[in-house]
Design a protein around this motif. Structure first.
Motif, PDB file in Angstrom:
ATOM      1  N   ASN A 129      13.824  27.571  -4.010  1.00  0.00           N
ATOM      2  CA  ASN A 129      14.436  27.179  -2.737  1.00  0.00           C
ATOM      3  C   ASN A 129      14.699  25.679  -2.705  1.00  0.00           C
ATOM      4  OD1 ASN A 129      13.558  29.886  -1.465  1.00  0.00           O
ATOM      5  ND2 ASN A 129      11.643  28.999  -2.155  1.00  0.00           N
ATOM      6  N   TRP A 130      15.192  25.144  -3.833  1.00  0.00           N
ATOM      7  CA  TRP A 130      15.337  23.687  -3.933  1.00  0.00           C
ATOM      8  C   TRP A 130      16.257  23.143  -2.851  1.00  0.00           C
ATOM      9  CZ3 TRP A 130      12.847  20.119  -6.766  1.00  0.00           C
ATOM     10  CH2 TRP A 130      13.358  18.834  -6.714  1.00  0.00           C
ATOM     11  N   ALA A 131      15.868  22.054  -2.223  1.00  0.00           N
ATOM     12  CA  ALA A 131      16.703  21.428  -1.186  1.00  0.00           C
ATOM     13  C   ALA A 131      16.617  19.917  -1.345  1.00  0.00           C
ATOM     14  CB  ALA A 131      16.237  21.845   0.197  1.00  0.00           C
ATOM     15  N   ILE A 132      17.329  19.148  -0.451  1.00  0.00           N
ATOM     16  CA  ILE A 132      17.360  17.676  -0.490  1.00  0.00           C
ATOM     17  C   ILE A 132      15.972  17.140  -0.206  1.00  0.00           C
ATOM     18  CG2 ILE A 132      18.418  15.616   0.507  1.00  0.00           C
ATOM     19  CD1 ILE A 132      20.737  17.366   1.336  1.00  0.00           C
ATOM     20  N   THR A 133      15.575  16.157  -0.993  1.00  0.00           N
ATOM     21  CA  THR A 133      14.214  15.643  -0.900  1.00  0.00           C
ATOM     22  C   THR A 133      13.935  14.910   0.401  1.00  0.00           C
ATOM     23  OG1 THR A 133      12.580  14.326  -2.064  1.00  0.00           O
ATOM     24  CG2 THR A 133      14.779  13.425  -1.960  1.00  0.00           C
ATOM     25  N   ALA A 134      12.649  14.815   0.747  1.00  0.00           N
ATOM     26  CA  ALA A 134      12.228  14.080   1.952  1.00  0.00           C
ATOM     27  C   ALA A 134      10.881  13.444   1.682  1.00  0.00           C
ATOM     28  CB  ALA A 134      12.149  15.018   3.148  1.00  0.00           C
ATOM     29  N   ASP A 135      10.341  12.760   2.674  1.00  0.00           N
ATOM     30  CA  ASP A 135       9.092  12.022   2.465  1.00  0.00           C
ATOM     31  C   ASP A 135       8.193  12.115   3.683  1.00  0.00           C
ATOM     32  OD1 ASP A 135       7.867   8.860   2.819  1.00  0.00           O
ATOM     33  OD2 ASP A 135       7.373  10.023   1.067  1.00  0.00           O
ATOM     34  N   ILE A 136       6.860  12.223   3.486  1.00  0.00           N
ATOM     35  CA  ILE A 136       5.946  12.273   4.626  1.00  0.00           C
ATOM     36  C   ILE A 136       4.894  11.161   4.595  1.00  0.00           C
ATOM     37  CG2 ILE A 136       6.117  14.789   4.778  1.00  0.00           C
ATOM     38  CD1 ILE A 136       3.248  14.829   3.570  1.00  0.00           C
ATOM     39  N   GLY A 159       0.816  -1.206   0.000  1.00  0.00           N
ATOM     40  CA  GLY A 159       0.000   0.000   0.000  1.00  0.00           C
ATOM     41  C   GLY A 159       0.851   1.258   0.000  1.00  0.00           C
ATOM     42  N   ASP A 160       0.204   2.385   0.311  1.00  0.00           N
ATOM     43  CA  ASP A 160       0.907   3.656   0.302  1.00  0.00           C
ATOM     44  C   ASP A 160       2.002   3.724   1.369  1.00  0.00           C
ATOM     45  OD1 ASP A 160      -0.648   4.462  -1.773  1.00  0.00           O
ATOM     46  OD2 ASP A 160      -1.963   5.750  -0.600  1.00  0.00           O
ATOM     47  N   SER A 161       1.717   3.188   2.541  1.00  0.00           N
ATOM     48  CA  SER A 161       2.721   3.216   3.609  1.00  0.00           C
ATOM     49  C   SER A 161       3.943   2.380   3.246  1.00  0.00           C
ATOM     50  CB  SER A 161       2.131   2.699   4.925  1.00  0.00           C
ATOM     51  OG  SER A 161       1.169   3.591   5.425  1.00  0.00           O
ATOM     52  N   GLY A 162       3.699   1.221   2.663  1.00  0.00           N
ATOM     53  CA  GLY A 162       4.810   0.371   2.244  1.00  0.00           C
ATOM     54  C   GLY A 162       5.632   1.017   1.157  1.00  0.00           C
ATOM     55  N   ALA A 163       4.958   1.664   0.203  1.00  0.00           N
ATOM     56  CA  ALA A 163       5.674   2.345  -0.871  1.00  0.00           C
ATOM     57  C   ALA A 163       6.407   3.580  -0.339  1.00  0.00           C
ATOM     58  CB  ALA A 163       4.709   2.746  -1.983  1.00  0.00           C
ATOM     59  N   GLY A 164       5.762   4.310   0.585  1.00  0.00           N
ATOM     60  CA  GLY A 164       6.400   5.482   1.177  1.00  0.00           C
ATOM     61  C   GLY A 164       7.638   5.128   1.971  1.00  0.00           C
ATOM     62  N   LEU A 165       7.701   3.870   2.443  1.00  0.00           N
ATOM     63  CA  LEU A 165       8.865   3.428   3.201  1.00  0.00           C
ATOM     64  C   LEU A 165      10.137   3.470   2.366  1.00  0.00           C
ATOM     65  CD1 LEU A 165       9.628   2.310   5.991  1.00  0.00           C
ATOM     66  CD2 LEU A 165       9.283   0.002   5.074  1.00  0.00           C
ATOM     67  N   LEU A 193      14.366  -4.576  -1.348  1.00  0.00           N
ATOM     68  CA  LEU A 193      14.258  -3.323  -2.096  1.00  0.00           C
ATOM     69  C   LEU A 193      14.325  -2.143  -1.139  1.00  0.00           C
ATOM     70  CD1 LEU A 193      13.804  -2.007  -4.869  1.00  0.00           C
ATOM     71  CD2 LEU A 193      11.335  -2.097  -4.416  1.00  0.00           C
ATOM     72  N   VAL A 194      13.665  -2.274   0.012  1.00  0.00           N
ATOM     73  CA  VAL A 194      13.728  -1.224   1.035  1.00  0.00           C
ATOM     74  C   VAL A 194      15.163  -1.040   1.521  1.00  0.00           C
ATOM     75  CG1 VAL A 194      12.960  -0.544   3.348  1.00  0.00           C
ATOM     76  CG2 VAL A 194      11.339  -1.610   1.758  1.00  0.00           C
ATOM     77  N   LEU A 195      15.849  -2.149   1.781  1.00  0.00           N
ATOM     78  CA  LEU A 195      17.238  -2.081   2.228  1.00  0.00           C
ATOM     79  C   LEU A 195      18.127  -1.444   1.168  1.00  0.00           C
ATOM     80  CD1 LEU A 195      19.491  -2.798   4.242  1.00  0.00           C
ATOM     81  CD2 LEU A 195      19.617  -5.068   3.169  1.00  0.00           C
ATOM     82  N   SER A 196      17.876  -1.749  -0.091  1.00  0.00           N
ATOM     83  CA  SER A 196      18.693  -1.186  -1.166  1.00  0.00           C
ATOM     84  C   SER A 196      18.544   0.325  -1.242  1.00  0.00           C
ATOM     85  CB  SER A 196      18.323  -1.822  -2.510  1.00  0.00           C
ATOM     86  OG  SER A 196      17.042  -1.391  -2.957  1.00  0.00           O
ATOM     87  N   ARG A 197      17.328   0.849  -1.018  1.00  0.00           N
ATOM     88  CA  ARG A 197      17.132   2.299  -1.032  1.00  0.00           C
ATOM     89  C   ARG A 197      17.840   2.955   0.140  1.00  0.00           C
ATOM     90  NH1 ARG A 197      16.899   3.700  -5.649  1.00  0.00           N
ATOM     91  NH2 ARG A 197      16.265   5.774  -4.956  1.00  0.00           N
ATOM     92  N   CYS A 198      17.917   2.252   1.259  1.00  0.00           N
ATOM     93  CA  CYS A 198      18.663   2.746   2.415  1.00  0.00           C
ATOM     94  C   CYS A 198      20.149   2.879   2.060  1.00  0.00           C
ATOM     95  CB  CYS A 198      18.466   1.803   3.595  1.00  0.00           C
ATOM     96  SG  CYS A 198      19.403   2.250   5.074  1.00  0.00           S
TER      97      CYS A 198
END
Length: 472
Positions: A393-400, A90-96, A150-155
């Motif tokens: 004001n571009w800066a390093i991306t983040a996620d909510i 779902g969205d939470s898993g993808a947002g992870l 896949l989550v670990l690889s993004r880390c």
């Protein structure tokens, strides 16, 4: 005339009052001598290589690497719906995926900043590029049952990319001075929105061409290997502060804790960092989820059907990527011109322009969620204006996005509620942007005082040792 250390004369060198040897040393001009002999092919190659290792070439290569950094980061966003369908998350898993990336990036960035002040920066840079390229390529072979990999690889990718973002601007800063430095750093940061947009575009194109989202993760690693090699070969390693003639005064190395205490006392630095964090928070969520939000909006309007099998439609990712590229370029240009004009009125122009642009972007981002229910074209217009203002004001991306799934639990089967819940979660973005605007206004209060202190400190370091006054 260019002369090798072996006494060979290199063809194609212009005459001057000085001789440039391949080792970089200078000597008085020499007339052509019978003792000089033509260079061997290998020596000519070395000479040509050294001529290419100029500050301008280094800046171009570092900017190219920055494009790839952000292209890789947003490739996942361009195929996020396919990833959700493939791994059934779902969205939470993808947002992870973005959450772990940002967390690892945040933890590793100050570490690499510390290392970059004390060790060879271009070696750290190239190793970081090779590392994230290798990890991204391997992640394209992960099977359906191993989403945690896949989550670990993004880390791990976050760790590799943090080395580049932390160190590469400092090399450009040490290669140029004054207006040239400003211009080169502007080009470097211009690569951020350009790379982000290309991440959506090339990722979507690669997915459609290969018939699977795996192929989207195999483009940037190949280019990353090229960029890492170019950094090793052509980018020089200047001494810290050499462009400002203070390298000789920077012999004492301070501890990390001492550096943090000094930065904490700089109020404009603290407030501008908080403001940049707010921009990062908003742009991360915005960049990751807006394409999918627009897909759901079209499903609600019954102008499109939900994706039930891969590959999913890439139309919205392609459009959003193109808009990101264009608005990124416009944002940087408009920001530079506006700031230059405003500096004629006030010396606090920089933080004030950032504050006003952020507050303006919050208005248009709010309008996206109002207009998207009725008109996709209207939503794209609001995105265009909102992104243009935000990219000042571009800066390093983040996620909510860990909110949407909890809002969906009671209405799991409703397509309308899936669309609305994502919109409600993303509505947090404009409020955070407003908060960032407030931080930039606070920066304006202390900007001049802190700037004067920094200029005075650099001026003291540039003086001969006998003229420096030591204060107790």
């Amino acid at each position: 005339m260019c002369v090798d250390s072996d006494g060979c004369e290199i063809e194609g060198c212009s005459s001057s009052d000085e001789v440039h040897t391949l080792s970089g040393s200078m000597s008085p001009a020499l007339n052509s001598s019978p003792d000089l002999h033509p260079c061997k092919p290998g020596q000519k190659f070395r000479a040509a290589l050294l001529r290419c290792r100029s500050p301008f070439v280094a800046a171009v290569i570092l900017s190219f690497g920055n494009v790839l950094n952000y292209m890789d980061r947003y490739t996942v966003a361009g195929v996020l719906l396919d990833i959700q369908k493939h791994f059934e998350v779902g969205d939470s898993g993808a947002g992870l995926l973005q959450t772990v990336f940002i967390c690892s990036f945040m933890v590793a960035a100050p570490i690499f900043g510390y290392l970059g002040d004390r060790f060879n920066r271009k070696i750290i840079l190239s190793c970081g590029i090779f590392f994230w390229s290798f990890v991204t390529l391997l992640s394209s072979f992960i099977t359906k049952d191993y989403y945690w990999l896949l989550v670990l690889s993004r880390c791990l990718v976050g760790i590799g990319e943090s080395s580049y973002s932390s160190i590469s601007p400092t090399i450009i800063g040490d290669l140029f001075t004054n207006n040239k430095r400003t211009m080169m750093l502007s080009v470097f940061y211009l690569a951020i929105p350009l790379g982000s947009g290309l991440g959506y575009i090339l990722g979507s194109i690669a997915k459609d061409a290969g018939g699977h989202w795996y192929w989207a993760l195999r483009v940037s690693p190949m280019l990353g290997l090229i960029a890492g090699t170019l950094v090793l070969i052509f980018v020089t390693e200047p001494k810290r502060g050499s462009a400002d003639h203070i390298a000789g005064r920077m012999q004492t190395r301070t501890s990390w804790l001492c550096d943090m205490k000094a930065l904490a006392k700089n109020r404009s630095y603290v407030f501008s960092s908080l403001a940049s964090a707010a921009v990062s928070f908003a742009t991360g969520a915005f960049g990751i989820w807006i394409p999918q939000y627009l897909v759901r909006a079209q499903v609600v309007q019954k102008t499109a059907e939900s994706c039930t099998s891969q590959p999913c439609s890439s139309k919205d990712s392609l459009i959003f990527g193109a808009i990101t590229c264009v608005t990124g370029l416009l944002g940087v240009v408009i920001g530079a011109v506006t700031t230059r004009l405003c500096r004629q009125k006030t010396e606090r122009a920089d933080p004030l322009v950032c504050a006003v642009s952020m507050l303006g972007s919050a208005i248009f981002i709010c309008l996206i969620f109002v207009v998207a229910k009725k008109s996709i074209v209207g939503a794209y217009i609001c995105i265009f204006i909102g992104e243009t203002l935000l990219f000042l004001n571009w800066a390093i991306t983040a996620d909510i996005l860990m909110i949407s799934d909890s809002l969906q639990e009671s209405y799991a089967t409703s397509i309308l509620w899936q669309f609305l819940s994502l919109g409600y979660a993303l509505m947090l973005c404009p409020f955070v942007i407003v908060l960032g605007g407030m931080f930039f206004l606070a920066t304006a209060l202390f900007f001049l005082e802190d700037r004067d202190k920094a200029e005075k400190h650099v001026s003291q370091l540039s003086q001969p040792p006998s003229t420096i006054k030591v204060t107790k």
